[in-house]
Design an enzyme around this catalytic site. Structure first.
Site, PDB file in Angstrom:
ATOM      1  N   ARG A 181       0.262 -43.290 -33.934  1.00 24.54           N
ATOM      2  CA  ARG A 181      -0.991 -42.537 -33.928  1.00 24.54           C
ATOM      3  C   ARG A 181      -1.940 -43.043 -32.834  1.00 24.54           C
ATOM      4  O   ARG A 181      -2.688 -42.263 -32.237  1.00 24.54           O
ATOM      5  CB  ARG A 181      -1.662 -42.595 -35.301  1.00 24.54           C
ATOM      6  CG  ARG A 181      -2.584 -41.425 -35.581  1.00 24.54           C
ATOM      7  CD  ARG A 181      -3.007 -41.391 -37.032  1.00 24.54           C
ATOM      8  NE  ARG A 181      -2.225 -40.454 -37.799  1.00 24.54           N
ATOM      9  CZ  ARG A 181      -2.601 -39.198 -38.054  1.00 24.54           C
ATOM     10  NH1 ARG A 181      -3.740 -38.729 -37.589  1.00 24.54           N
ATOM     11  NH2 ARG A 181      -1.848 -38.395 -38.761  1.00 24.54           N
ATOM     12  N   HIS A 195      -0.684 -41.611 -29.682  1.00 28.92           N
ATOM     13  CA  HIS A 195      -1.052 -40.188 -29.689  1.00 28.92           C
ATOM     14  C   HIS A 195      -2.492 -39.983 -29.232  1.00 28.92           C
ATOM     15  O   HIS A 195      -2.787 -39.062 -28.467  1.00 28.92           O
ATOM     16  CB  HIS A 195      -0.852 -39.639 -31.114  1.00 28.92           C
ATOM     17  CG  HIS A 195      -1.179 -38.193 -31.260  1.00 28.92           C
ATOM     18  ND1 HIS A 195      -2.251 -37.755 -32.001  1.00 28.92           N
ATOM     19  CD2 HIS A 195      -0.597 -37.092 -30.757  1.00 28.92           C
ATOM     20  CE1 HIS A 195      -2.293 -36.433 -31.949  1.00 28.92           C
ATOM     21  NE2 HIS A 195      -1.300 -36.010 -31.212  1.00 28.92           N
TER      22      HIS A 195
END
Lengths: 221, 221
Positions: free
Chosen positions: B47, B50
């Site tokens: 994440r 990301h």
């Protein structure tokens, strides 16, 4: 608050806010190749590097030659900033805006979820359609969603009012690079010449985008 | 809203929000070396990658072995998130928080400017002292100011209540790397063993930090 005291220092670090800015910008200018950028662009690039901690970001930046004067003039005339994400809006330093400009993010507008569902697109993209009454002469700041940038370009191709400038730096792995390539070639592909700033590749984000807006808002560092 | 229509498609891009997440996370897992991370840490690393668009970020991440279980248990018990910047707070996805946890940023507290002036430090650092009543068992999220992280460490050395976990990822050129090194060696240097997550070097920022909190908030991607 009288019981509060600063804890004893155990580390040697610069703790003056203004000195941190001055030292940071000097470090960046020492380590970054800023020649070849259009007039006014180096201070924008420096602030974007500052927001990311990465001097090599400069190699991927693409400045339309009119980006800085167009965005600055728009803000000085009171144009709003249209942000695709609340993090972008949150990163815009209100004290730097020359006319107490509105910073608008419509992602939580109650119309957004149903539009996104009806249109089969993201909420970020659907929210961009709600910008239309504010779009003419505005400064767009897209720092999160590639779909928001694609959607904006499709609105412009469809005849939507033109913003004064587009800071288009969505981040990520799916569509981000492609959306920014589409922005950079909007004039060549569709004859729509809107001053823009973008970063090639996957990098981008709300901090970088807000940093660019903060630099565009004032000439002074 | 009945007059609004989606503009005609001119570009070929993924426009389904869930598909973008799935494709993004799959791309990251394909391109990123996640072995060797502690249990639970890979989804946090994914994440964070990301949020930054950079797969090589993983090489610079440092996870305390207990970081994920400690932060997740704290949030599941209702602990607040203490953020050094409004951008960090803005990036925390409230729907992912397990107990409608408070997300607290005190940078605009009216006491901050005078404390910063009296103490000769930044407002970001002064605001951290105001965390003290909330600090015990909290999840700290520092994504902007190195001085905030240094100040927190000095409070802990001075005997302040201990948070459950510290996500310490300030960004920049002056003190950022050093503040994160100090966090990583807090146990060795001062015998204070608080689970932490940091990123070595200049990189960091509010997006990366909020991404980490969003990953820690729920096991599900």
């Amino acid at each position: 608050m009288s019981v509060l005291k600063r804890p004893p220092r155990h580390y040697d670090y610069v703790d003056s806010g203004p000195a941190i800015y001055v030292d940071s910008f000097a470090t960046i200018r020492r380590e970054t190749a800023l020649d070849g950028l259009p007039e006014g662009a180096p201070t924008v690039a420096v602030r974007m590097v500052h927001g990311t901690g990465q001097t090599d970001l400069v190699h991927d930046l693409v400045f339309h030659p009119d980006l800085v004067p167009a965005a600055r003039a728009a803000l000085e005339a009171g144009a709003p900033v249209l942000a695709d994400a609340h993090m972008v809006a949150s990163g815009v330093t209100r004290a730097r805006l020359p006319k107490d400009n509105d910073v608008i993010c419509l992602l939580r507008d109650p119309a957004v979820p149903s539009l996104a569902r009806d249109w089969g697109t993201t909420r970020s993209a659907a929210a961009v359609s709600l910008w239309e009454p504010h779009l003419e002469g505005a400064v767009v700041a897209i720092g999160n969603a590639p779909t928001a940038l694609f959607h904006l370009l499709e609105m412009l191709i469809d005849g939507a009012p033109r913003p004064a400038a587009i800071v288009g730096c969505p981040v990520g792995f799916i569509g981000a690079a492609e959306s920014k390539d589409a922005l950079a070639s909007l004039a060549a592909d569709h004859g729509i010449d809107v001053p823009f700033l973008t970063v090639r590749g996957r990098r981008g984000g709300s901090a970088m985008t807000a940093s660019a807006v903060n630099a565009l808002a004032q000439e002074a560092e």
